[in-house]
Design a protein around this motif. Structure first.
Motif, PDB file in Angstrom:
ATOM      1  N   ARG A 107      70.102  -3.403  36.278  1.00  0.00           N
ATOM      2  CA  ARG A 107      71.364  -2.669  36.405  1.00  0.00           C
ATOM      3  C   ARG A 107      72.087  -2.588  35.061  1.00  0.00           C
ATOM      4  O   ARG A 107      72.020  -3.496  34.256  1.00  0.00           O
ATOM      5  N   THR A 118      65.795  -6.492  40.184  1.00  0.00           N
ATOM      6  CA  THR A 118      66.730  -5.405  40.476  1.00  0.00           C
ATOM      7  C   THR A 118      68.078  -5.643  39.780  1.00  0.00           C
ATOM      8  O   THR A 118      68.691  -4.732  39.219  1.00  0.00           O
ATOM      9  N   SER A 119      68.529  -6.888  39.844  1.00  0.00           N
ATOM     10  CA  SER A 119      69.803  -7.235  39.236  1.00  0.00           C
ATOM     11  C   SER A 119      69.791  -7.047  37.736  1.00  0.00           C
ATOM     12  O   SER A 119      70.737  -6.529  37.142  1.00  0.00           O
ATOM     13  N   ARG A 120      68.693  -7.450  37.103  1.00  0.00           N
ATOM     14  CA  ARG A 120      68.594  -7.349  35.645  1.00  0.00           C
ATOM     15  C   ARG A 120      68.433  -5.907  35.167  1.00  0.00           C
ATOM     16  O   ARG A 120      68.726  -5.585  34.011  1.00  0.00           O
TER      17      ARG A 120
END
Length: 304
Positions: A304, A300-302
């Protein structure tokens, strides 16, 4: 809410211990139990440190209360099917979903069809010397043949009494077996067993088909152990040549997300062993869930 981190099928020592560990790890847990524990006929259990002589039903009652206090969903019922995903369907039509499944459904004991055996099972017809041998020490003990490893059972039980009789029943002993029994001081009585003699609600002896009655106060039987593994098979878990599910030390099966603990995994597990296996499986389950959550957070973080 019918969606959980973990569904545990089977609420014995393994399932309840796993539930306790997972709940303390702040996981949502549902335990589904059909209410038919293997050790229900036994009045006491032994070899469980701090629980010596406790009734099996009392252990389960206390365990149920403890997991309920931690927020478990405890369901009296039977899981009849588990679909990939995982969706567990109960016999009353209820559907539960979970990220991981733990199967702790135990096993069934198949005993010889000798009148009196099933009726006295867990009382004075016994199976485990380590569970019950001390209580019948120095008493006249019988060992019923016709089941796997009956001779080995008789040789072992000589540890608890000087008066052990091996009833060959339907077995034909080898010369080596006869020699070992004689050397160990175990008497062998040939001929089929007709029935167990019970008077005043107590075992009194073993009657042969020729009418001879051999006085005994306890009879040990090595039952055929049959895993309650229908759900594991339906989930596609790999089984070994004996019909038991393959698993690692933490209870992981070949099917991702499906774990096993207790007698469903290990036919030799006593109550304390099953509880330990439930704890080990729970820790492994939580570890896998954490790793899955880390991977999801990273993705999820990557993105963004």
């Amino acid at each position: 809410m019918n969606n959980y981190d973990v569904i545990i099928v089977g609420g014995g020592a393994a399932g309840l211990t796993a539930a306790l560990v997972l709940l303390r790890a702040r996981r949502s847990v549902a335990v589904v139990d059909s209410g038919a524990p293997r050790n229900a006929p036994a009045a006491h259990m032994h070899g469980y440190l701090s629980r010596e002589g406790m009734a099996p039903s009392a252990l389960l009652s206390r365990g149920r209360a403890e997991i309920t206090d931690y927020g478990a969903t405890l369901i009296d019922g039977e899981v009849v099917d588990i679909a990939p995903g995982f969706t567990a369907r109960l016999s009353d039509g209820t559907a539960l979903t979970a990220r991981i499944i733990l199967i702790s459904t135990g096993l069934s004991d198949e005993v010889p069809l000798v009148p009196g055996v099933s009726e006295r099972w867990g009382r004075d017809v016994l199976h485990c010397p380590y569970c019950h041998g001390y209580e019948v020490q120095d008493e006249p003990i019988g060992v019923l043949g016709g089941t796997p490893d009956a001779v080995a059972h008789a040789l072992l039980l000589r540890q608890w009494s000087d008066d052990v009789v091996h009833f060959s029943h339907t077995d034909t002993l080898t010369a080596e077996q006869e020699e070992a029994l004689a050397a160990r001081g175990v008497t062998t009585i040939p001929g089929a067993v007709a029935r167990l003699v019970v008077e005043d609600d107590r075992l009194r002896g073993v009657e042969l088909v020729n009418g001879t009655v051999v006085p005994r106060s306890a009879v040990f039987v090595r039952p055929r152990l049959i895993p309650n593994g229908g759900l594991l098979i339906s989930l596609g878990c790999e089984m070994d040549e004996r019909g038991w599910v393959r698993h690692d030390a933490a209870g992981r099966t070949s099917r991702p997300g499906v774990y096993v603990a207790g007698n469903a995994a290990d036919p030799r597990a006593q109550v304390i062993t099953a509880a330990g296996q439930g704890s080990a499986a729970a820790i492994a389950i939580n570890t896998d869930l954490v790793e899955e959550e880390i991977a999801h957070a990273l993705a999820t973080s990557r993105a963004r």
